[in-house]
Write an enzyme that holds these catalytic residues in place. Structure first.
Site, PDB file in Angstrom:
ATOM      1  N   GLU A   1      29.877  -8.571 -30.017  1.00  0.00           N
ATOM      2  CA  GLU A   1      29.753  -7.674 -28.867  1.00  0.00           C
ATOM      3  C   GLU A   1      30.075  -6.231 -29.254  1.00  0.00           C
ATOM      4  O   GLU A   1      29.432  -5.302 -28.782  1.00  0.00           O
ATOM      5  CB  GLU A   1      30.686  -8.104 -27.732  1.00  0.00           C
ATOM      6  CG  GLU A   1      30.518  -7.165 -26.548  1.00  0.00           C
ATOM      7  CD  GLU A   1      31.350  -7.520 -25.344  1.00  0.00           C
ATOM      8  OE1 GLU A   1      32.185  -8.420 -25.424  1.00  0.00           O
ATOM      9  OE2 GLU A   1      31.135  -6.859 -24.320  1.00  0.00           O
TER      10      GLU A   1
ATOM     11  N   ASP B   1      31.708 -13.226 -29.191  1.00  0.00           N
ATOM     12  CA  ASP B   1      32.349 -12.368 -28.185  1.00  0.00           C
ATOM     13  C   ASP B   1      33.855 -12.495 -28.413  1.00  0.00           C
ATOM     14  O   ASP B   1      34.454 -13.525 -28.102  1.00  0.00           O
ATOM     15  CB  ASP B   1      31.970 -12.803 -26.764  1.00  0.00           C
ATOM     16  CG  ASP B   1      32.320 -11.722 -25.751  1.00  0.00           C
ATOM     17  OD1 ASP B   1      33.178 -10.868 -26.071  1.00  0.00           O
ATOM     18  OD2 ASP B   1      31.741 -11.718 -24.649  1.00  0.00           O
TER      19      ASP B   1
ATOM     20  N   ILE C   1      36.543 -10.999 -27.118  1.00  0.00           N
ATOM     21  CA  ILE C   1      37.274 -11.209 -25.850  1.00  0.00           C
ATOM     22  C   ILE C   1      36.252 -11.059 -24.735  1.00  0.00           C
ATOM     23  O   ILE C   1      35.751  -9.962 -24.494  1.00  0.00           O
ATOM     24  CB  ILE C   1      38.395 -10.177 -25.602  1.00  0.00           C
ATOM     25  CG1 ILE C   1      39.379 -10.135 -26.771  1.00  0.00           C
ATOM     26  CG2 ILE C   1      39.136 -10.517 -24.304  1.00  0.00           C
ATOM     27  CD1 ILE C   1      40.484  -9.092 -26.587  1.00  0.00           C
ATOM     28  N   ASP C   2      35.936 -12.160 -24.101  1.00  0.00           N
ATOM     29  CA  ASP C   2      35.071 -12.057 -22.931  1.00  0.00           C
ATOM     30  C   ASP C   2      35.990 -11.990 -21.715  1.00  0.00           C
ATOM     31  O   ASP C   2      36.887 -12.834 -21.562  1.00  0.00           O
ATOM     32  CB  ASP C   2      34.120 -13.247 -22.839  1.00  0.00           C
ATOM     33  CG  ASP C   2      33.108 -13.008 -21.739  1.00  0.00           C
ATOM     34  OD1 ASP C   2      32.479 -11.942 -21.741  1.00  0.00           O
ATOM     35  OD2 ASP C   2      32.980 -13.873 -20.851  1.00  0.00           O
TER      36      ASP C   2
ATOM     37  N   THR D   1      37.083  -8.595 -20.801  1.00  0.00           N
ATOM     38  CA  THR D   1      37.965  -7.520 -21.303  1.00  0.00           C
ATOM     39  C   THR D   1      38.736  -6.839 -20.166  1.00  0.00           C
ATOM     40  O   THR D   1      39.917  -6.520 -20.319  1.00  0.00           O
ATOM     41  CB  THR D   1      37.144  -6.487 -22.106  1.00  0.00           C
ATOM     42  OG1 THR D   1      36.481  -7.183 -23.154  1.00  0.00           O
ATOM     43  CG2 THR D   1      38.018  -5.407 -22.709  1.00  0.00           C
TER      44      THR D   1
ATOM     45  N   ASP E   1      27.658 -13.193 -24.284  1.00  0.00           N
ATOM     46  CA  ASP E   1      28.241 -13.708 -23.041  1.00  0.00           C
ATOM     47  C   ASP E   1      27.766 -15.126 -22.745  1.00  0.00           C
ATOM     48  O   ASP E   1      28.408 -15.854 -21.995  1.00  0.00           O
ATOM     49  CB  ASP E   1      27.842 -12.817 -21.853  1.00  0.00           C
ATOM     50  CG  ASP E   1      28.625 -11.508 -21.817  1.00  0.00           C
ATOM     51  OD1 ASP E   1      29.757 -11.501 -22.318  1.00  0.00           O
ATOM     52  OD2 ASP E   1      28.100 -10.513 -21.305  1.00  0.00           O
TER      53      ASP E   1
END
Ligand code: LIP
Length: 308
Positions: free
Chosen positions: A51, A81, A83-84, A86, A217
């Site tokens: 990401e 990803d 940290i999905d 954030t 995502d």
């Protein structure tokens, strides 16, 4: 991952905006770098999409502004990803996830989603089923109608008026549906990956989002849901494909997903027709005013000629 939990409560977290309310932290970048470098050490010929950055063949990370597309047919591609969720992370909200998917020939064949605060590790590979921690095989919920469904939706970082109006119209339509009755429950989690993991585990019945941030995502969660017996589709009900840029997604069991696709189409159609009508009315009003002004001018000119 324990450090991810610890960093979440750190008061001096460096937070930046990627534009508007879309955030990134130093922890996103650090986690992405560590995950990517660990995988790269094991699989040096594979490609990586993260990401926050993209991994160059030199073994270096480049900034996300570097142009990149989905790699060619044959390169197995890790989609990360770090940290999905954030914004949740920045606020200390527990719905955050780390997601890693592996795509081969544009098909996601393996996915892992870790929810560090809940300490739940979801994983699936093509043909191998989906599991959470050491639990049994996961199964999506059997809810057949929105009236029995706990639906999750996110409104991401887009703040355009027209988009928001449409988004709220869609939710309003679900919340007030006459047949078979209104939606049982609506949640917004702030993390696409948490949503997909919970749909795979049958704890949420369906997930609908117009505007997911990118392939990272959805990639890992897609195979989780599919291996748990569900489907992940685009807005028209078409198979969800890996594509760069923002996306739309509907996930859940097949019957509920096709009902949601039809309902979204219905609302979007109505809003679109209303918008066209408003434009037509505006054009009509302008034309009428123009004709009125023209008639007045002609009358005035006639009167001037007669008096002269
Ligand atoms: C977010 C997603 C969320 C979506 C946002 C954004 P981030 O990712 O998980 O579901 O609504 O647009 O993409 O920025 O928290 O990693």
């Amino acid at each position: 991952m324990a450090s991810l939990r610890a960093r979440q409560s750190r008061p001096c977290l460096a937070v930046e905006s990627k534009g508007g309310v879309d955030l990134v932290t130093e922890v996103d970048r650090l986690c992405e770098k560590e995950i990517t470098q660990a995988l790269h050490a094991e699989y040096p010929t594979h490609a990586f999409i993260g990401e926050e950055s993209t991994f160059l063949s030199t073994g270096e990370l480049s900034s996300s502004s570097a142009p990149f597309g989905l790699p060619g047919e044959s390169a197995p591609t890790w989609i990360i990803d770090p940290i999905d969720g954030t914004t949740n992370f920045v606020h200390g909200h527990p719905f955050i996830a780390v997601a890693i998917g592996l795509s081969i020939h544009q098909d996601v064949v393996l996915g892992v989603i870790y929810l560090p605060v809940l300490n739940e590790m979801y994983r699936a590979w093509r043909g191998g089923g989906a599991r959470c921690n050491d639990g049994p095989l996961l199964k999506v919920s059997g809810a057949q109608s929105i009236h029995d469904a706990l639906l999750v939706n996110n409104i991401g970082s887009c703040r355009e008026e027209e988009f928001l109006q449409l988004s709220f119209h869609r939710l309003y339509a679900l919340m007030t549906a006459k047949l078979p009755g209104p939606l049982q429950g609506l949640r917004m989690s702030g993390s696409a990956c948490v949503n997909l993991a919970l749909v795979a585990g049958g704890r949420l019945d369906a997930y609908v989002e117009d505007g997911v941030g990118g392939v990272w995502d959805v990639a890992a969660g897609k195979i989780l849901v599919e291996e748990a017996g569900g489907v992940v589709v685009g807005w028209e009900g078409e198979p969800w494909v890996l594509r760069m840029g923002r996306g739309r997604v509907i996930a859940g069991n097949a019957a509920l997903v096709s009902d949601l696709v039809a309902r979204m189409r219905d609302v979007d159609g109505r809003v679109w027709r209303r918008k066209r009508l408003r434009v037509a009315l505006k054009v009509g009003m302008i034309a009428l005013m123009g004709m009125g002004l023209l008639a007045m001018r002609r009358r005035r000119e006639g009167a001037t000629r007669r008096s002269g």
